[in-house]
Motif scaffolding. Structure first.
Motif, PDB file in Angstrom:
ATOM      1  N   GLU A 127     -14.364 -16.160   5.812  1.00  0.00           N
ATOM      2  CA  GLU A 127     -13.869 -16.774   4.351  1.00  0.00           C
ATOM      3  C   GLU A 127     -15.421 -17.129   3.685  1.00  0.00           C
ATOM      4  O   GLU A 127     -16.148 -17.125   4.077  1.00  0.00           O
ATOM      5  CB  GLU A 127     -13.815 -18.295   5.025  1.00  0.00           C
ATOM      6  N   ASP A 128     -14.896 -16.793   2.362  1.00  0.00           N
ATOM      7  CA  ASP A 128     -16.013 -16.757   1.431  1.00  0.00           C
ATOM      8  C   ASP A 128     -16.323 -18.057   1.044  1.00  0.00           C
ATOM      9  O   ASP A 128     -15.448 -18.967   0.538  1.00  0.00           O
ATOM     10  CB  ASP A 128     -15.536 -16.112   0.118  1.00  0.00           C
ATOM     11  N   SER A 129     -17.588 -18.668   1.194  1.00  0.00           N
ATOM     12  CA  SER A 129     -17.903 -19.970   1.218  1.00  0.00           C
ATOM     13  C   SER A 129     -19.359 -20.086   0.792  1.00  0.00           C
ATOM     14  O   SER A 129     -19.855 -19.068   0.814  1.00  0.00           O
ATOM     15  CB  SER A 129     -17.563 -20.850   2.181  1.00  0.00           C
ATOM     16  N   VAL A 130     -19.863 -21.310   0.687  1.00  0.00           N
ATOM     17  CA  VAL A 130     -21.365 -21.485   0.621  1.00  0.00           C
ATOM     18  C   VAL A 130     -22.334 -20.745   1.853  1.00  0.00           C
ATOM     19  O   VAL A 130     -23.475 -20.692   1.631  1.00  0.00           O
ATOM     20  CB  VAL A 130     -21.608 -22.997   0.075  1.00  0.00           C
ATOM     21  N   ALA A 131     -21.207 -20.933   2.805  1.00  0.00           N
ATOM     22  CA  ALA A 131     -22.158 -20.424   4.095  1.00  0.00           C
ATOM     23  C   ALA A 131     -22.086 -18.731   4.199  1.00  0.00           C
ATOM     24  O   ALA A 131     -22.716 -18.344   5.356  1.00  0.00           O
ATOM     25  CB  ALA A 131     -21.357 -20.832   5.156  1.00  0.00           C
ATOM     26  N   VAL A 132     -21.773 -17.865   3.245  1.00  0.00           N
ATOM     27  CA  VAL A 132     -21.745 -16.504   3.384  1.00  0.00           C
ATOM     28  C   VAL A 132     -22.113 -16.015   2.107  1.00  0.00           C
ATOM     29  O   VAL A 132     -21.437 -16.411   0.913  1.00  0.00           O
ATOM     30  CB  VAL A 132     -20.219 -16.348   3.754  1.00  0.00           C
ATOM     31  N   ALA A 133     -22.955 -14.941   2.121  1.00  0.00           N
ATOM     32  CA  ALA A 133     -23.493 -14.391   0.850  1.00  0.00           C
ATOM     33  C   ALA A 133     -23.522 -12.867   1.260  1.00  0.00           C
ATOM     34  O   ALA A 133     -23.902 -12.257   2.130  1.00  0.00           O
ATOM     35  CB  ALA A 133     -24.971 -14.657   0.359  1.00  0.00           C
ATOM     36  N   LYS A 134     -23.094 -12.184   0.264  1.00  0.00           N
ATOM     37  CA  LYS A 134     -23.199 -10.684   0.128  1.00  0.00           C
ATOM     38  C   LYS A 134     -24.322 -10.054   0.515  1.00  0.00           C
ATOM     39  O   LYS A 134     -25.410 -10.600  -0.182  1.00  0.00           O
ATOM     40  CB  LYS A 134     -22.606 -10.058  -1.284  1.00  0.00           C
ATOM     41  N   GLY A 135     -24.532  -9.117   1.193  1.00  0.00           N
ATOM     42  CA  GLY A 135     -25.837  -8.544   1.667  1.00  0.00           C
ATOM     43  C   GLY A 135     -26.461  -9.156   2.730  1.00  0.00           C
ATOM     44  O   GLY A 135     -27.593  -8.702   3.180  1.00  0.00           O
ATOM     45  N   ARG A 136     -25.935 -10.024   3.431  1.00  0.00           N
ATOM     46  CA  ARG A 136     -26.630 -10.712   4.612  1.00  0.00           C
ATOM     47  C   ARG A 136     -25.743 -10.526   5.888  1.00  0.00           C
ATOM     48  O   ARG A 136     -24.781 -10.212   5.613  1.00  0.00           O
ATOM     49  CB  ARG A 136     -26.672 -12.321   4.201  1.00  0.00           C
ATOM     50  N   THR A 137     -26.669 -10.589   6.875  1.00  0.00           N
ATOM     51  CA  THR A 137     -25.958 -10.411   8.222  1.00  0.00           C
ATOM     52  C   THR A 137     -25.896 -11.989   8.969  1.00  0.00           C
ATOM     53  O   THR A 137     -26.784 -12.653   8.887  1.00  0.00           O
ATOM     54  CB  THR A 137     -26.758  -9.531   9.048  1.00  0.00           C
ATOM     55  N   TYR A 138     -24.852 -12.170   9.607  1.00  0.00           N
ATOM     56  CA  TYR A 138     -24.563 -13.401  10.345  1.00  0.00           C
ATOM     57  C   TYR A 138     -24.040 -13.028  11.722  1.00  0.00           C
ATOM     58  O   TYR A 138     -23.230 -12.114  11.968  1.00  0.00           O
ATOM     59  CB  TYR A 138     -23.396 -13.948   9.665  1.00  0.00           C
ATOM     60  N   ALA A 139     -24.437 -14.247  12.548  1.00  0.00           N
ATOM     61  CA  ALA A 139     -23.627 -14.121  13.942  1.00  0.00           C
ATOM     62  C   ALA A 139     -22.411 -14.738  13.701  1.00  0.00           C
ATOM     63  O   ALA A 139     -22.235 -15.736  12.863  1.00  0.00           O
ATOM     64  CB  ALA A 139     -24.643 -14.848  14.876  1.00  0.00           C
ATOM     65  N   VAL A 140     -21.576 -14.142  14.449  1.00  0.00           N
ATOM     66  CA  VAL A 140     -19.949 -14.495  14.369  1.00  0.00           C
ATOM     67  C   VAL A 140     -19.255 -14.596  15.632  1.00  0.00           C
ATOM     68  O   VAL A 140     -19.759 -13.685  16.561  1.00  0.00           O
ATOM     69  CB  VAL A 140     -19.083 -13.573  13.121  1.00  0.00           C
ATOM     70  N   VAL A 141     -18.042 -15.310  15.692  1.00  0.00           N
ATOM     71  CA  VAL A 141     -17.139 -15.287  16.698  1.00  0.00           C
ATOM     72  C   VAL A 141     -15.829 -14.715  16.165  1.00  0.00           C
ATOM     73  O   VAL A 141     -15.588 -15.226  15.060  1.00  0.00           O
ATOM     74  CB  VAL A 141     -16.921 -16.600  17.254  1.00  0.00           C
ATOM     75  N   VAL A 142     -15.145 -13.715  16.831  1.00  0.00           N
ATOM     76  CA  VAL A 142     -13.925 -13.385  16.418  1.00  0.00           C
ATOM     77  C   VAL A 142     -12.736 -14.437  16.884  1.00  0.00           C
ATOM     78  O   VAL A 142     -12.809 -14.635  17.856  1.00  0.00           O
ATOM     79  CB  VAL A 142     -13.582 -11.987  17.049  1.00  0.00           C
TER      80      VAL A 142
ATOM     81  N   VAL B  93     -22.049  -8.481   5.742  1.00  0.00           N
ATOM     82  CA  VAL B  93     -21.331  -8.693   4.462  1.00  0.00           C
ATOM     83  C   VAL B  93     -21.788  -7.582   3.582  1.00  0.00           C
ATOM     84  O   VAL B  93     -22.659  -7.751   2.901  1.00  0.00           O
ATOM     85  CB  VAL B  93     -21.573 -10.231   4.196  1.00  0.00           C
ATOM     86  N   THR B  94     -20.643  -6.964   3.047  1.00  0.00           N
ATOM     87  CA  THR B  94     -20.799  -5.865   2.192  1.00  0.00           C
ATOM     88  C   THR B  94     -19.828  -6.070   1.002  1.00  0.00           C
ATOM     89  O   THR B  94     -20.197  -5.600  -0.021  1.00  0.00           O
ATOM     90  CB  THR B  94     -20.471  -4.410   2.826  1.00  0.00           C
ATOM     91  N   ARG B  95     -18.843  -6.965   1.183  1.00  0.00           N
ATOM     92  CA  ARG B  95     -17.929  -7.041   0.024  1.00  0.00           C
ATOM     93  C   ARG B  95     -17.718  -8.551  -0.120  1.00  0.00           C
ATOM     94  O   ARG B  95     -17.096  -8.894   0.963  1.00  0.00           O
ATOM     95  CB  ARG B  95     -16.941  -6.269  -0.139  1.00  0.00           C
ATOM     96  N   CYS B  96     -17.341  -9.271  -1.249  1.00  0.00           N
ATOM     97  CA  CYS B  96     -16.834 -10.280  -1.398  1.00  0.00           C
ATOM     98  C   CYS B  96     -15.774 -10.397  -2.513  1.00  0.00           C
ATOM     99  O   CYS B  96     -16.318 -10.130  -3.741  1.00  0.00           O
ATOM    100  CB  CYS B  96     -17.843 -11.515  -1.509  1.00  0.00           C
ATOM    101  N   ALA B  97     -14.576 -10.786  -2.350  1.00  0.00           N
ATOM    102  CA  ALA B  97     -13.708 -10.887  -3.427  1.00  0.00           C
ATOM    103  C   ALA B  97     -12.452 -11.742  -3.031  1.00  0.00           C
ATOM    104  O   ALA B  97     -12.097 -11.858  -1.724  1.00  0.00           O
ATOM    105  CB  ALA B  97     -13.111  -9.585  -3.739  1.00  0.00           C
ATOM    106  N   GLU B  98     -11.801 -12.576  -3.847  1.00  0.00           N
ATOM    107  CA  GLU B  98     -10.637 -13.461  -3.749  1.00  0.00           C
ATOM    108  C   GLU B  98     -10.755 -14.273  -2.429  1.00  0.00           C
ATOM    109  O   GLU B  98      -9.642 -14.272  -1.703  1.00  0.00           O
ATOM    110  CB  GLU B  98      -9.333 -12.455  -3.675  1.00  0.00           C
ATOM    111  N   GLY B  99     -11.959 -15.035  -2.559  1.00  0.00           N
ATOM    112  CA  GLY B  99     -11.944 -15.829  -1.282  1.00  0.00           C
ATOM    113  C   GLY B  99     -12.326 -15.515   0.188  1.00  0.00           C
ATOM    114  O   GLY B  99     -12.321 -16.304   1.043  1.00  0.00           O
TER     115      GLY B  99
END
Length: 170
Positions: free
Chosen positions: A94-109, A66-72
């Motif tokens: 989706e920007d939520s409590v589960a996501v923070a800028k600067g961190r890396t997350y395992a995801v499914v497309v 995650v490099t950028r967070c804006a407008e949800g």
């Protein structure tokens, strides 16, 4: 019964006969329907995300930094970890409590989009948070409206356990 209330007044307060049975049936039918609708809405709200997280066979899996967070919404580059998945310059989560800028997350497309959802235990628990809230709400209806206090406490306990586990995992 209130100690100062005469026994005849307490007996008159309780409906008897066919009318009382009809009222009890109506209360159970209405409250049961309300509780069922609340639970169905919780599953419906959760399933939109949970299906992608839980049924991962054949879906693109990878990580997003995650490099950028804006407008949800948050975005960043996607690096594939599953066969058949392609690298993307930018995916949206989706920007939520589960996501923070600067961190890396395992995801499914999500199929056919550049939207992703968190995967793994944290993603599964977070996807089912709406069901946890629905369990809490329905427990009040079950305990109060249906007069099934034990079942209501069980539902409330399950809802609190789910929400707590999601909070701790995220």
């Amino acid at each position: 019964m209130i100690p100062a209330m005469p026994a005849s007044a307490a007996a008159a307060a309780r409906p008897r006969g066919a009318g009382g049975a009809l009222l009890r049936f109506g209360r159970v039918a209405v409250m049961g329907t309300v509780a069922a609708l609340i639970l169905i809405a919780g599953v419906w709200a959760s399933w939109g995300t949970a299906q992608h997280v839980m049924l991962t066979k054949g879906r693109e899996q990878g990580t997003v930094a995650v490099t950028r967070c804006a407008e949800g919404a948050c975005s960043g580059p996607y690096a594939p970890t599953s066969a058949g998945s392609r690298e993307r310059e930018r995916v949206v989560v989706e920007d939520s409590v589960a996501v923070a800028k600067g961190r890396t997350y395992a995801v499914v497309v999500k199929p056919g989009t550049d939207e992703v959802v968190r995967s793994g235990p944290a993603g599964v628990l977070y996807a089912w948070v709406p069901l946890g809230g629905a369990l809490l709400l329905a427990s009040v209806v079950v305990a109060g409206g249906l007069r099934r206090v034990g079942v209501g406490w069980g539902m409330a306990g399950a809802g609190v356990a789910l929400l707590t586990a999601a909070f701790l995992a995220v």
